[in-house]
Design an enzyme around this catalytic site. Structure first.
Site, PDB file in Angstrom:
ATOM      1  N   MET A  30       0.820  -1.188   0.112  1.00  0.00           N
ATOM      2  CA  MET A  30      -0.049  -0.063  -0.157  1.00  0.00           C
ATOM      3  C   MET A  30       0.967   1.154  -0.134  1.00  0.00           C
ATOM      4  O   MET A  30       0.491   2.265   0.586  1.00  0.00           O
ATOM      5  CB  MET A  30      -0.988   0.164   1.116  1.00  0.00           C
ATOM      6  CG  MET A  30      -1.886  -1.273   1.072  1.00  0.00           C
ATOM      7  SD  MET A  30      -3.280  -0.724   1.935  1.00  0.00           S
ATOM      8  CE  MET A  30      -2.903  -0.809   3.589  1.00  0.00           C
ATOM      9  N   GLY A  31       1.997   1.074  -0.545  1.00  0.00           N
ATOM     10  CA  GLY A  31       3.086   2.310  -0.660  1.00  0.00           C
ATOM     11  C   GLY A  31       3.738   2.755   0.857  1.00  0.00           C
ATOM     12  O   GLY A  31       3.590   1.822   1.936  1.00  0.00           O
ATOM     13  N   ALA A  32       3.967   3.886   0.837  1.00  0.00           N
ATOM     14  CA  ALA A  32       4.891   4.324   2.023  1.00  0.00           C
ATOM     15  C   ALA A  32       5.960   3.325   2.289  1.00  0.00           C
ATOM     16  O   ALA A  32       6.176   2.662   3.455  1.00  0.00           O
ATOM     17  CB  ALA A  32       4.063   4.465   3.254  1.00  0.00           C
ATOM     18  N   LEU A  33       6.890   2.847   1.291  1.00  0.00           N
ATOM     19  CA  LEU A  33       7.653   1.886   1.362  1.00  0.00           C
ATOM     20  C   LEU A  33       8.872   2.231   2.308  1.00  0.00           C
ATOM     21  O   LEU A  33       9.346   3.192   2.558  1.00  0.00           O
ATOM     22  CB  LEU A  33       8.189   1.612   0.126  1.00  0.00           C
ATOM     23  CG  LEU A  33       7.100   1.276  -1.043  1.00  0.00           C
ATOM     24  CD1 LEU A  33       7.904   0.931  -2.499  1.00  0.00           C
ATOM     25  CD2 LEU A  33       6.201   0.291  -0.622  1.00  0.00           C
ATOM     26  N   HIS A  37       9.547  -3.423   2.987  1.00  0.00           N
ATOM     27  CA  HIS A  37       9.009  -3.759   1.638  1.00  0.00           C
ATOM     28  C   HIS A  37      10.265  -4.046   0.729  1.00  0.00           C
ATOM     29  O   HIS A  37      10.127  -4.901  -0.059  1.00  0.00           O
ATOM     30  CB  HIS A  37       8.287  -2.451   0.907  1.00  0.00           C
ATOM     31  CG  HIS A  37       7.342  -1.976   1.845  1.00  0.00           C
ATOM     32  ND1 HIS A  37       7.030  -0.961   2.707  1.00  0.00           N
ATOM     33  CD2 HIS A  37       5.769  -2.822   2.009  1.00  0.00           C
ATOM     34  CE1 HIS A  37       5.861  -1.039   3.291  1.00  0.00           C
ATOM     35  NE2 HIS A  37       5.180  -2.088   2.787  1.00  0.00           N
ATOM     36  N   GLN A  66     -10.205  -2.275   2.727  1.00  0.00           N
ATOM     37  CA  GLN A  66      -9.688  -3.064   3.918  1.00  0.00           C
ATOM     38  C   GLN A  66      -9.496  -2.144   5.278  1.00  0.00           C
ATOM     39  O   GLN A  66      -8.966  -2.396   6.320  1.00  0.00           O
ATOM     40  CB  GLN A  66      -8.371  -3.718   3.748  1.00  0.00           C
ATOM     41  CG  GLN A  66      -7.135  -2.835   3.443  1.00  0.00           C
ATOM     42  CD  GLN A  66      -6.020  -3.628   2.968  1.00  0.00           C
ATOM     43  OE1 GLN A  66      -6.076  -4.156   1.774  1.00  0.00           O
ATOM     44  NE2 GLN A  66      -5.101  -4.074   3.723  1.00  0.00           N
ATOM     45  N   MET A 189       9.378  -2.876  11.244  1.00  0.00           N
ATOM     46  CA  MET A 189       9.121  -1.813  10.438  1.00  0.00           C
ATOM     47  C   MET A 189       7.653  -1.539   9.840  1.00  0.00           C
ATOM     48  O   MET A 189       7.197  -2.900   9.672  1.00  0.00           O
ATOM     49  CB  MET A 189      10.194  -1.894   9.274  1.00  0.00           C
ATOM     50  CG  MET A 189      11.545  -1.583   9.572  1.00  0.00           C
ATOM     51  SD  MET A 189      12.754  -1.337   8.264  1.00  0.00           S
ATOM     52  CE  MET A 189      14.184  -0.912   9.193  1.00  0.00           C
ATOM     53  N   ARG A 192       3.003   2.385   9.183  1.00  0.00           N
ATOM     54  CA  ARG A 192       2.210   3.212  10.378  1.00  0.00           C
ATOM     55  C   ARG A 192       3.452   4.092  11.289  1.00  0.00           C
ATOM     56  O   ARG A 192       2.875   4.843  12.001  1.00  0.00           O
ATOM     57  CB  ARG A 192       1.344   2.529  11.345  1.00  0.00           C
ATOM     58  CG  ARG A 192       0.280   1.917  10.484  1.00  0.00           C
ATOM     59  CD  ARG A 192      -0.528   0.818  10.973  1.00  0.00           C
ATOM     60  NE  ARG A 192      -1.507   0.272  10.415  1.00  0.00           N
ATOM     61  CZ  ARG A 192      -2.845   0.816  10.176  1.00  0.00           C
ATOM     62  NH1 ARG A 192      -3.262   1.810  10.938  1.00  0.00           N
ATOM     63  NH2 ARG A 192      -3.756   0.474   9.386  1.00  0.00           N
TER      64      ARG A 192
HETATM   65  O1  PAF Z   1      -0.154  -5.805   3.667  1.00  0.00           O
HETATM   66  C1  PAF Z   1      -0.614  -4.791   2.972  1.00  0.00           C
HETATM   67  O2  PAF Z   1       0.082  -3.837   2.785  1.00  0.00           O
HETATM   68  C2  PAF Z   1      -1.760  -4.939   2.382  1.00  0.00           C
HETATM   69  O3  PAF Z   1      -2.745  -5.466   3.386  1.00  0.00           O
HETATM   70  C3  PAF Z   1      -1.932  -5.567   1.050  1.00  0.00           C
HETATM   71  C4  PAF Z   1      -1.463  -6.993   0.968  1.00  0.00           C
HETATM   72  C5  PAF Z   1      -1.042  -4.770  -0.096  1.00  0.00           C
HETATM   73  C6  PAF Z   1      -3.260  -5.584   0.316  1.00  0.00           C
HETATM   74  O4  PAF Z   1      -3.859  -4.251   0.270  1.00  0.00           O
END
Ligand code: PAF
Length: 285
Positions: A30-33, A37, A66, A189, A192
């Site tokens: 969901m980005g904000a790497l 990640h 979600q 990490m 959030r």
């Molecule tokens: O873990 C996450 O970042 C999210 O739950 C995912 C797996 C990318 C699904 O939106």
């Protein structure tokens, strides 16, 4: 690195690779790497190299379905430029950044839900969260059609749900679980973490401290009640920590336990200010 902003673009990109007999790995985010990640990207590269090479797609999509609270969705960090820079440096081959209305067409009615595993633990704290997660992961699998997808072990329940879903629905994709990456002081990490105040950031090390102590106790053969009490005690020592849940479950099935006679997973959900953090650790008696 190719940048694909809609389904058609990523499908065209992947199908060109398929024509060249390339394997494909997907890293859903969901980005904000952060380094956690990037570790998914580098473990995906290893997986591909063991199979003669291939291409990595990282998806960046803040999935609205979600989030159980609109304020959580609105405040989720979005750092696209930096994310793309990090992905280029990490050797990712394509970034997939679709818009919400490209992914969710009006009138859609279908969801994917792993009924048992999704309604326990974090699923109780965040109703509907895992249904939204498994639905978007299924959609990403169908859009990108990778050979493998990599997920962090930090989101332990999420990973268990995805493994169950892939087995139940005969999804022909290998799931790679990647160990949690931690800051030097032990904090897992997470995107959030950037929303924590400096005081809460410091206090959040209580999660890792509790898990370290818990692992020690499991290895010493302690009882379930003693383990739960000790996890609670360590967390309560930190006045900024607001405990949401402490669970000790079977490490494979996430089933409840009456005693510690097999590998267990300790799962913590603790809020610092308005930021809910989770962490986990497996341990064997
Ligand atoms: O873990 C996450 O970042 C999210 O739950 C995912 C797996 C990318 C699904 O939106």
């Amino acid at each position: 690195m190719q940048i694909c902003r809609n389904k058609r673009a990523i499908r065209d990109c992947v199908s060109q690779w398929r024509d060249q007999d390339q394997h494909v790995a997907l890293v859903p985010t969901m980005g904000a790497l952060h380094d956690g990640h990037l570790q998914l990207v580098s473990r995906s590269r290893e997986w591909l190299d063991q199979r003669g090479g291939g291409k990595i797609v990282t998806s960046i999509f803040v999935n609205p379905t979600q989030f159980d609270q609109a304020s959580d969705l609105a405040s989720y960090p979005r750092t696209e430029e930096n994310d793309l820079r990090l992905l280029r440096q990490a050797g990712c081959d394509a970034a997939f950044l679709p818009a919400v209305d490209d992914i969710y067409r009006p009138g859609a009615q279908t969801v994917v839900e792993v009924t048992g595993l999704s309604r326990m633990l974090i699923g109780r704290l965040r109703p509907g969260h895992f249904r939204g997660m498994s639905t978007i992961v299924t959609k990403l699998f169908n859009i990108v059609r990778p050979d493998m997808a990599a997920f962090g072990e930090k989101d332990y329940q999420q990973l268990a749900i995805i493994r169950q879903m892939v087995a139940d629905l005969d999804v022909p994709i290998d799931i790679l679980g990647v160990p949690t990456v931690r800051e030097a002081d032990g904090l897992a990490m997470s995107s959030r973490n950037s929303r924590l105040s400096p005081e809460d950031r410091q206090a959040a090390t209580a999660l890792c401290a509790a898990l370290d102590r818990g692992e020690e106790l499991v290895m010493q053969g302690c009882s379930l009640a003693a383990l739960r009490a000790e996890l609670r005690r360590v967390l309560r020592n930190q006045p900024r920590a607001s405990i949401r849940s402490i669970d000790i479950r079977d490490a494979t099935t996430l089933a409840r336990l009456t005693r510690i006679d097999r590998p267990v997973v300790m799962l913590l959900a603790v809020a610092f200010g308005d930021v809910l953090l989770i962490d986990q650790r497996t341990a064997r008696p």
